[in-house]
Enzyme design. Sequence first.
Site, short mmCIF file in Angstrom:
data_model
loop_
_atom_site.label_atom_id
_atom_site.label_comp_id
_atom_site.label_asym_id
_atom_site.label_seq_id
_atom_site.Cartn_x
_atom_site.Cartn_y
_atom_site.Cartn_z
CG HIS A 1 -3.49 6.70 -9.74
ND1 HIS A 1 -4.85 6.62 -10.05
CD2 HIS A 1 -4.08 5.08 -8.46
CE1 HIS A 1 -5.41 5.71 -10.04
NE2 HIS A 1 -5.16 5.05 -8.99
CG ASP B 1 -1.38 4.37 -5.59
OD1 ASP B 1 -1.91 3.69 -5.07
OD2 ASP B 1 -1.24 3.82 -6.63
CG HIS C 1 2.44 -6.12 -4.81
ND1 HIS C 1 1.36 -6.99 -5.16
CD2 HIS C 1 2.09 -4.87 -6.12
CE1 HIS C 1 0.68 -5.81 -6.29
NE2 HIS C 1 1.26 -5.14 -6.73
ZN LIG Z 1 -5.59 3.00 -8.33
#
Ligand SMILES: [Zn+2]
Length: 439
Positions: free
Chosen positions: A243, A316, A320
């Site tokens: 990332h 990524d 949640h």
């Molecule tokens: Zn990371």
Amino acid sequence: MNYLLKGGRIVDPSQHLDSCPMDILVENGRISRLEENIHKTITAGRRVKSGDFTLLDLKGRVITPGLVDMHTHLREPGFEYKETIRTGSEAALAGGFTSLACMPNTRPVNDNRAVTEFIKRKAVECGLVRVYPVAAATRGSEGGHLAEFGDLKDAGAVAFSDDGKPVMNAGIMRRVLEYAGSIGMTVISHCEDLNLSAGGMMNEGWAATRFGLSGIPGIAEDVMVVRDILLAEFCKMSVHIAHISTREAVAIVRDAKRRGIRVTAETAPHYFSLTDEFLEGFDTNGKVNPPLRTAEDVRAVKEGLRDGTIDVIASDHAPHGRTDKEVEFDYASFGISGLETSLALGLRLVEEGILTLPQLIEKMSFTPAMILQIPGGTLAVGKAADLTVIDTDKAWRVDPSAFRSLGKNTPFAGWELRGKAVLTMVDGAIKYREVVVES
Ligand SMILES: [Zn+2]
């Protein structure tokens, strides 16, 4: 079940192929033919080896190797209220992915054979996408002692990473690179100097000052990118930077590649789609680590994708629960639920003329498979039929409540996007489909 996929545009960077119309014959789970007008030779009386097949008319659609996500958080074991291996796999399929690599920051951390084997077993039971565990680089991802690399490799881990946090001790990171490299395994580095990020909430800069939030400076990422590249050079090993988000980090990787250092890099769609200005309304769905950066960083990330400095686009995916995000900004968890929006956000780069469609597919399928040394990323004859059918014209609106993922945490809610996976096939079986004409 056998399938004849008829008349689509085949985009397969592994074979330098972008041609239309073309047919694909899938027999017994494998790609058995990839030619023009297979349907004519078959209807002329030449039967497929195993008899019956279903014809899928894919005129106007794009067929690519199944997408491969090398950076996903599946949350199981330990955080099943955020995501499970099953729901994460379902989200992946809806997003066009046939394979994913899952990060080890579960509970317990995937730093041992039992957890790696559990994830693999669970994924096989689900029978959806191919799941490749990434094991922790250090015990408990605490940065102190190396995990049992040989044992983890035997158990089926495909790479090592302490993702979620960095390996702060450079001496330990050196051993990680040396040991992993010596057994032919990839190391994925989450580049963040914790002393510089120092508990910050968003990108350090003008926006953070205006919003009154503590900053994470770009240099927290940059110094670790430099460190890991220098360590890789010193150890004569390779390293993959996760990332990437800053202008400087892109420049550092570009320079390292020119010097012949074995470094690869990925970015995630939010780093080329949003800036730190998004956080003006304190929407915790835009709280992510590394943080959303400035317009200048976004431009640099796009340029890095365009010129090949950045090899991979990974989701990524960091799902949640509501209780993690619907709290004060300072207390909210970092992360974006990304599997179901990655492809459409990537297609915006094609629309903007930054990448061609084959380049986008290469970064989302072939290259991540190469870096992880896993199967997939190709439509070559004889290989397993993992493929994605994309309707590049399909307009749709991002509605988190319709996500397959348990993680509804997306900063893209309400966005009008164009392009979607409409059929995802793994091992020759249709695992996800929207309307596709069958005849
Ligand atoms: Zn990371």
